[in-house]
Write an enzyme that holds these catalytic residues in place. Structure first.
Site, PDB file in Angstrom:
ATOM      1  N   ASP A 141       0.842  -1.207   0.000  1.00  0.00           N
ATOM      2  CA  ASP A 141       0.000   0.000   0.000  1.00  0.00           C
ATOM      3  C   ASP A 141       0.869   1.244   0.000  1.00  0.00           C
ATOM      4  O   ASP A 141       0.460   2.306   0.469  1.00  0.00           O
ATOM      5  CB  ASP A 141      -0.913  -0.023   1.226  1.00  0.00           C
ATOM      6  CG  ASP A 141      -2.028   1.011   1.121  1.00  0.00           C
ATOM      7  OD1 ASP A 141      -2.565   1.423   2.176  1.00  0.00           O
ATOM      8  OD2 ASP A 141      -2.344   1.439  -0.011  1.00  0.00           O
ATOM      9  N   LYS A 144       2.930   3.331  -5.641  1.00  0.00           N
ATOM     10  CA  LYS A 144       2.395   2.325  -6.576  1.00  0.00           C
ATOM     11  C   LYS A 144       3.446   1.896  -7.589  1.00  0.00           C
ATOM     12  O   LYS A 144       3.410   0.782  -8.084  1.00  0.00           O
ATOM     13  CB  LYS A 144       1.143   2.864  -7.282  1.00  0.00           C
ATOM     14  CG  LYS A 144       0.086   3.417  -6.314  1.00  0.00           C
ATOM     15  CD  LYS A 144      -0.179   2.524  -5.097  1.00  0.00           C
ATOM     16  CE  LYS A 144      -0.828   3.283  -3.967  1.00  0.00           C
ATOM     17  NZ  LYS A 144      -0.821   2.545  -2.675  1.00  0.00           N
ATOM     18  N   ASP A 169      -3.175  -3.023  -2.577  1.00  0.00           N
ATOM     19  CA  ASP A 169      -4.233  -2.016  -2.609  1.00  0.00           C
ATOM     20  C   ASP A 169      -4.090  -1.161  -3.875  1.00  0.00           C
ATOM     21  O   ASP A 169      -3.006  -1.073  -4.465  1.00  0.00           O
ATOM     22  CB  ASP A 169      -4.148  -1.110  -1.368  1.00  0.00           C
ATOM     23  CG  ASP A 169      -5.360  -0.187  -1.241  1.00  0.00           C
ATOM     24  OD1 ASP A 169      -5.222   0.876  -0.635  1.00  0.00           O
ATOM     25  OD2 ASP A 169      -6.434  -0.544  -1.765  1.00  0.00           O
ATOM     26  N   ASN A 170      -5.180  -0.545  -4.313  1.00  0.00           N
ATOM     27  CA  ASN A 170      -5.171   0.482  -5.352  1.00  0.00           C
ATOM     28  C   ASN A 170      -4.727   0.007  -6.735  1.00  0.00           C
ATOM     29  O   ASN A 170      -4.125   0.784  -7.491  1.00  0.00           O
ATOM     30  CB  ASN A 170      -4.247   1.644  -4.943  1.00  0.00           C
ATOM     31  CG  ASN A 170      -4.520   2.153  -3.565  1.00  0.00           C
ATOM     32  OD1 ASN A 170      -3.673   2.070  -2.686  1.00  0.00           O
ATOM     33  ND2 ASN A 170      -5.719   2.686  -3.363  1.00  0.00           N
ATOM     34  N   GLU A 199     -11.376   4.211  -1.320  1.00  0.00           N
ATOM     35  CA  GLU A 199     -11.837   4.526   0.040  1.00  0.00           C
ATOM     36  C   GLU A 199     -12.657   5.818   0.090  1.00  0.00           C
ATOM     37  O   GLU A 199     -12.299   6.826  -0.493  1.00  0.00           O
ATOM     38  CB  GLU A 199     -10.652   4.632   1.018  1.00  0.00           C
ATOM     39  CG  GLU A 199      -9.507   5.518   0.583  1.00  0.00           C
ATOM     40  CD  GLU A 199      -8.412   4.752  -0.149  1.00  0.00           C
ATOM     41  OE1 GLU A 199      -8.704   3.699  -0.744  1.00  0.00           O
ATOM     42  OE2 GLU A 199      -7.275   5.237  -0.190  1.00  0.00           O
TER      43      GLU A 199
END
Ligand SMILES: O=C(NCc1cccc(CNc2ccc3[nH]ncc3c2)c1)c1cc(-c2ccc(F)cc2)cc(O)c1O
Ligand SMILES: [Mg+2]
Length: 214
Positions: A141, A144, A169-170, A199
């Site tokens: 997380d 990236k 994540d993401n 989120e």
């Protein structure tokens, strides 16, 4: 002097959450981010997916890359079996300072080792510095554009074993296209996409769960 968003998030935890109660800390942060200010915590919708992956993995040794304010750190730590350990890396010292206090307030500090520094420097030191053999679960997380680099680094450092789980994540927003391309096409991983939302918003996002096949 002006407070920062992480400091305002911490104030909301102190005000609204019960010391020693991790669920109340998670709830206080989600309320703050829904009602007051957006912040880049994994959030409750993706957080429930994270919870289910942690529970089914039942990990003894977890690595989190990107602590931020400690929201996902608290979610993961509250589900760990006794004596399990979570090492979390945070590069930004201000984030780390807030995260330490959120983790302490939640009462999970004895399960968590927060290291201030960045993945590229610390992943190669995990075995010698912390006596880690392999990670059962890694939650990615952080930046990236480091997901792929650090996955390859963990492979090279022998930190993954057959059955190790990577949860990223993401992977849609902001996105990690090179990571997805690699992990979904590698014969060494079995991957699964969990569609969700960014989120505290209606924007599309999701988590990618990948099992290392060894
Ligand atoms: O970018 C993100 N998170 C990473 C991040 C970001 C900033 C600083 C740090 C400093 N922490 C750090 C750095 C390097 C490190 N190396 N090893 C540890 C380590 C720790 C980390 C992110 C963004 C959005 C988002 C933003 C805007 C928007 F419109 C939509 C979505 C949503 C997310 O859920 C996100 O997770
Ligand atoms: Mg994130």
């Amino acid at each position: 002097t002006q407070s920062t968003r992480p400091q305002r998030l911490l104030a909301a935890v102190h005000k609204k959450a019960t010391r020693g109660n991790p669920r109340s800390v998670v709830k206080a942060i989600d309320e703050f981010c829904n009602q007051n200010e957006w912040a880049m915590n994994v959030g409750n919708e993706k957080g429930e997916i994270l919870d289910s992956v942690v529970s089914e993995t039942n990990p003894g040794c977890v690595l989190e890359l990107g602590t931020y304010c400690g929201y996902s750190t608290v979610r993961i730590a509250s589900l760990l079996p006794p004596h399990a350990q979570l090492i979390t890396l945070e590069f930004n010292p201000d984030n780390a300072a807030v995260a330490r206090q959120v983790i302490a307030w939640a009462g999970v500090a004895e399960k968590v080792r927060l290291v201030e520094g960045e993945s590229g420097e610390w992943i190669p030191k995990m075995k010698e510095q912390f006596g880690v053999k392999t990670f059962d679960l890694v939650f990615l997380d952080h930046w990236k554009n480091r997901y792929l680099l650090d996955t390859k680094l963990m492979e090279e450092c022998g930190l993954l074993k057959k059955g190790s789980v990577l949860l990223a994540d993401n992977v849609v927003c902001p996105g990690a296209p090179d990571y997805l391309e690699y992990i979904r096409n590698s014969p060494q991983y079995k991957s699964q996409f969990f569609k969700s939302h960014l989120e505290y918003t209606k924007a599309e996002d999701g988590l990618e769960k990948s099992v290392f096949l060894g």
